[in-house]
Design an enzyme around this catalytic site. Structure first.
Site, mmCIF file in Angstrom:
data_model
loop_
_atom_site.group_PDB
_atom_site.id
_atom_site.type_symbol
_atom_site.label_atom_id
_atom_site.label_comp_id
_atom_site.label_asym_id
_atom_site.label_seq_id
_atom_site.Cartn_x
_atom_site.Cartn_y
_atom_site.Cartn_z
ATOM 1 N N ASP A 33 0.904 -1.130 0.180
ATOM 2 C CA ASP A 33 -0.135 -0.343 -0.031
ATOM 3 C C ASP A 33 0.652 1.189 0.152
ATOM 4 O O ASP A 33 1.587 1.143 1.020
ATOM 5 C CB ASP A 33 -0.665 0.344 1.047
ATOM 6 C CG ASP A 33 -2.346 0.909 0.750
ATOM 7 O OD1 ASP A 33 -2.410 1.618 -0.221
ATOM 8 O OD2 ASP A 33 -2.775 0.973 1.953
ATOM 9 N N ASN A 90 -9.995 -3.458 -6.786
ATOM 10 C CA ASN A 90 -9.734 -2.507 -7.038
ATOM 11 C C ASN A 90 -10.332 -1.902 -8.661
ATOM 12 O O ASN A 90 -9.770 -0.993 -8.918
ATOM 13 C CB ASN A 90 -8.123 -2.985 -7.789
ATOM 14 C CG ASN A 90 -7.421 -2.720 -6.076
ATOM 15 O OD1 ASN A 90 -6.072 -3.587 -6.076
ATOM 16 N ND2 ASN A 90 -7.792 -2.011 -5.725
#
EC number: 2.5.1.-
Length: 251
Positions: A31, A79
């Site tokens: 991340d 996503n």
């Protein structure tokens, strides 16, 4: 891009780490690529490109230090909700990296696996995945698992449906369903559960990742953004891991 890395100050396992107490399997939630790029006034895609280099170095580091498996959470089922140009770039990036790095992965003894619903990926990417998996199937140096279009809840539903179909067909007695059987129906069937889950960027959540598999994993969160997660940062994560006492629910 090449997996061949420049000389590194932490090629060997650091002396303060106990080789016998290393995690067998490390999983990473990568991340912070977008934030890394934003801090430098760069397009988000530059963060993703830098993140690929970070992952390559971590894979080599795990191999150098004797860790058996590395899983990278590359693309989640959620996503797809990102801006279309970014999603298209990521699909192209995955395909390009696989094509360019396959020869090095074969030479380095990397055995690559992909977990997730791969049927939704572009056909050309699916073909590269199949080629990479087949070409590295006999490699034994390190397992590299790439979670692509992966969602933990979807994986559990997939396993339940697979088991239910066997029961309906008369191939399985419901009384025989246990944890071992259930695990065989997960995307990760046959792979060891992670011992250590690392999340970069400081976010305190697991984001629908390996909901079954991380039941007893040690979780390490660092504020370091993924593109900056180097061997020194990994060293710190392993030092923290080795200071813990894993109880697995026992006293």
């Amino acid at each position: 891009m090449s997996m061949t890395l420049q000389p590194h100050s932490l090629i060997e396992l650091p002396a303060d780490l106990d080789r016998d107490r290393l995690p067998r399997h490390v999983a990473v939630i990568m991340d912070g690529n977008g934030r890394w790029a934003k801090q430098r006034n760069l397009p988000r895609i530059m963060g993703h490109q830098r993140g690929v280099d970070t992952l390559k170095d971590l894979l080599r580091c795990c191999k150098d230090w004797g860790i058996e498996a590395l899983t990278a959470y590359a693309f989640s089922t959620e996503n797809w909700g990102r801006p279309l140009p970014e999603v298209e770039f990521l699909m192209t990036l995955f395909e390009q990296v696989l094509r360019r790095e396959l020869g090095e992965m074969v030479a380095e003894g990397v055995q690559i696996h992909f977990v997730g619903d791969l049927t939704c990926l572009p056909k050309s990417l699916q073909a590269e995945i199949e080629r990479a998996v087949a070409a590295t199937a006999n490699n034994q140096k390190i397992k590299f698992v790439v979670a692509t279009n992966y969602g933990g809840r979807r994986e559990i539903i997939h396993a339940c449906r697979s088991i239910a179909a066997q029961v309906k067909a008369g191939l399985l007695d419901p009384a025989d369903i246990d944890e071992v059987l259930f695990e065989r129906h997960l995307y990760t069937g046959g792979l060891p559960d992670p011992d250590l889950l690392i999340r970069t960027s400081g976010e305190l959540r697991i984001s629908n990742f390996f909901l079954w598999q991380v039941a007893y994993a040690e979780i390490y969160v660092t504020k370091t953004l993924w593109p900056d997660f180097d061997r020194s940062a990994f060293h710190e994560a392993l030092r923290d891991y080795q200071q813990r006492q894993r109880r697995f629910g026992r006293v």
